[in-house]
Design a protein around this motif. Structure first.
Motif, mmCIF file in Angstrom:
data_model
loop_
_atom_site.group_PDB
_atom_site.id
_atom_site.type_symbol
_atom_site.label_atom_id
_atom_site.label_comp_id
_atom_site.label_asym_id
_atom_site.label_seq_id
_atom_site.Cartn_x
_atom_site.Cartn_y
_atom_site.Cartn_z
ATOM 1 N N GLN A 11 46.021 37.220 47.535
ATOM 2 C CA GLN A 11 46.285 38.062 46.378
ATOM 3 C C GLN A 11 47.708 37.890 45.887
ATOM 4 N N ILE A 12 47.808 37.759 44.575
ATOM 5 C CA ILE A 12 49.106 37.711 43.915
ATOM 6 C C ILE A 12 49.088 38.761 42.805
ATOM 7 N N PHE A 13 50.030 39.674 42.882
ATOM 8 C CA PHE A 13 50.165 40.684 41.821
ATOM 9 C C PHE A 13 51.158 40.172 40.775
ATOM 10 N N VAL A 14 50.740 40.126 39.526
ATOM 11 C CA VAL A 14 51.647 39.796 38.429
ATOM 12 C C VAL A 14 52.074 41.109 37.787
ATOM 13 N N ARG A 42 46.056 39.522 40.174
ATOM 14 C CA ARG A 42 45.868 40.842 39.558
ATOM 15 C C ARG A 42 47.074 41.171 38.693
ATOM 16 N N ARG A 43 46.784 41.550 37.476
ATOM 17 C CA ARG A 43 47.871 41.949 36.572
ATOM 18 C C ARG A 43 48.140 43.443 36.682
ATOM 19 N N LEU A 44 49.401 43.810 36.804
ATOM 20 C CA LEU A 44 49.833 45.200 36.694
ATOM 21 C C LEU A 44 50.733 45.267 35.453
ATOM 22 N N SER A 45 50.176 45.731 34.343
ATOM 23 C CA SER A 45 50.860 45.676 33.054
ATOM 24 C C SER A 45 51.592 46.969 32.737
ATOM 25 N N ASN A 46 52.549 46.860 31.811
ATOM 26 C CA ASN A 46 53.295 48.013 31.276
ATOM 27 C C ASN A 46 53.994 48.822 32.368
ATOM 28 N N ILE A 47 54.564 48.118 33.342
ATOM 29 C CA ILE A 47 55.350 48.767 34.399
ATOM 30 C C ILE A 47 56.771 48.949 33.872
ATOM 31 N N ARG A 48 57.147 50.208 33.565
ATOM 32 C CA ARG A 48 58.434 50.417 32.879
ATOM 33 C C ARG A 48 59.289 51.532 33.482
ATOM 34 N N VAL A 59 51.177 49.332 46.673
ATOM 35 C CA VAL A 59 49.819 48.769 46.639
ATOM 36 C C VAL A 59 49.812 47.344 47.178
ATOM 37 N N ALA A 60 50.845 46.583 46.831
ATOM 38 C CA ALA A 60 50.925 45.207 47.320
ATOM 39 C C ALA A 60 51.056 45.179 48.837
ATOM 40 N N GLN A 61 51.809 46.124 49.395
ATOM 41 C CA GLN A 61 51.951 46.203 50.849
ATOM 42 C C GLN A 61 50.610 46.518 51.508
ATOM 43 N N ALA A 62 49.868 47.446 50.894
ATOM 44 C CA ALA A 62 48.587 47.859 51.477
ATOM 45 C C ALA A 62 47.558 46.736 51.465
ATOM 46 N N THR A 63 47.677 45.826 50.481
ATOM 47 C CA THR A 63 46.698 44.740 50.379
ATOM 48 C C THR A 63 47.245 43.401 50.848
ATOM 49 N N ASN A 64 48.469 43.443 51.426
ATOM 50 C CA ASN A 64 49.086 42.230 51.976
ATOM 51 C C ASN A 64 49.248 41.147 50.903
ATOM 52 N N ALA A 65 49.664 41.559 49.701
ATOM 53 C CA ALA A 65 49.824 40.640 48.572
ATOM 54 C C ALA A 65 51.292 40.360 48.324
ATOM 55 N N ILE A 66 51.575 39.330 47.533
ATOM 56 C CA ILE A 66 52.934 39.098 47.066
ATOM 57 C C ILE A 66 53.002 39.510 45.598
ATOM 58 N N ILE A 67 54.222 39.690 45.117
ATOM 59 C CA ILE A 67 54.426 40.109 43.732
ATOM 60 C C ILE A 67 55.228 39.044 42.993
ATOM 61 N N VAL A 68 54.716 38.657 41.842
ATOM 62 C CA VAL A 68 55.448 37.814 40.900
ATOM 63 C C VAL A 68 55.673 38.666 39.657
#
Length: 309
Positions: A11-14, A42-48, A59-68
């Protein structure tokens, strides 16, 4: 860091302060260099806000994902870095280093405004739509679509209707143009639209004769010789002037004007002098009053045109 989630997928969170489309595109371009399958983006949009950044990392920690991420706010980028380190989540900043290097090279600070690239894209699409509309409604084509025109140019042959239309379309305006033919009525549809959008075009007799003669020399198909005759040109101009005068339309004399000069004058005539770019065009369009006047003469012409149809 292992990207494997509980479901066995990578999983990669954008994370983005806008749509996230740019970040996802970059991630997919990078992934194309690896012979792997099963990577979920997975896109996480409008994070402001800082709270939203914190929840995204959680959420990324819970799913063992990285964030870009493509966050333009320095505050949010710093928050993302701190939260990622504290929670053991890998974070990759796509835009921050580039903004810093560009700022050093250009010697100006970035605007730090989310979503600007998408706005530019929308303006581009608006221009394309305007050009497509204008080409489709050139020289009196598709009169049923006149109600969508923001500007309508009316004039006899060789009064620069098409070049002026295309120039304005490039600025984001939807433009239609209607030819005036000696002793024939104008399309009835023209009389039902907002008349404040309509502008007449004329050219001096000598210049118009010169333009028409040049056209005759280039024309492959037969054209009546009277097309460039001075008497015929005078009659057509007089007829077009009478239509413009009775309808109450403003008139631009194109004899010695460049297309750019004519466009500036036209925008003044329709009460939008500042409208030279799509965003200004939109604002001017909202501010412009929709008078929608229809004179008794035009109503009579409309009835006559309807009978002919």
């Amino acid at each position: 860091m292992n990207l494997s989630s509980a479901a066995g997928r990578y999983q990669i969170f954008v994370v983005s302060d806008a749509t996230g489309a740019t970040g996802e595109l970059v991630v997919r371009a990078a992934l194309a260099q690896f012979q792997v399958t099963g990577v979920e983006i997975r896109r996480l949009s409008n994070i402001r806000t800082v709270d939203e950044v914190g929840r995204a990392v959680e959420v990324a920690q819970a799913t063992n994902a990285i964030i870009v991420h493509t966050l333009v706010s320095e505050e949010l980028r710093q928050m993302m870095l701190r939260e990622g380190r504290e929670r053991g989540v890998e974070t990759i900043d796509l835009i921050g280093p580039l903004l810093l290097r560009l700022s050093d090279q250009l010697r100006v600070p970035p605007l730090m405004q989310p979503g600007l690239f998408r706005q530019l894209g929308q303006e581009y699409l608006q221009r394309i739509e305007a050009i497509e509309y204008t080409v489709k409604h050139d020289d009196g084509q598709h009169p049923l679509g006149l109600d969508r025109a923001e500007i309508v140019l009316v004039g006899i042959s060789r009064t620069s209707k098409t070049p002026l239309s295309i120039y304005l379309a490039g600025k984001g305006w939807r433009v239609a143009n209607i030819p005036v033919i000696l002793n024939l009525p104008l399309p009835s549809r023209l009389m039902t639209i907002d008349q404040s959008r309509v502008v007449g075009l004329i050219v001096g007799v000598d210049r118009l004769v010169e333009l028409r003669r040049a056209r005759l020399e280039r024309k492959q198909t037969p054209v009546a010789e009277t097309y460039a005759a001075a008497e015929k040109v005078r009659a057509e101009l007089a007829y077009s002037r009478s239509l413009f005068r009775k309808a109450g339309w403003p008139v631009i004399d194109m004899t010695s004007k460049s297309i750019e000069e004519a466009a500036s004058e036209l925008l003044v005539l329709i009460a939008a002098p500042e409208a030279t770019q799509p965003d200004e065009r939109k604002a001017a369009g909202v501010a412009r009053k929709r008078r929608g006047r229809t004179s008794p003469h035009m109503k009579a012409m409309q009835r006559e045109d309807s009978r002919r149809e």
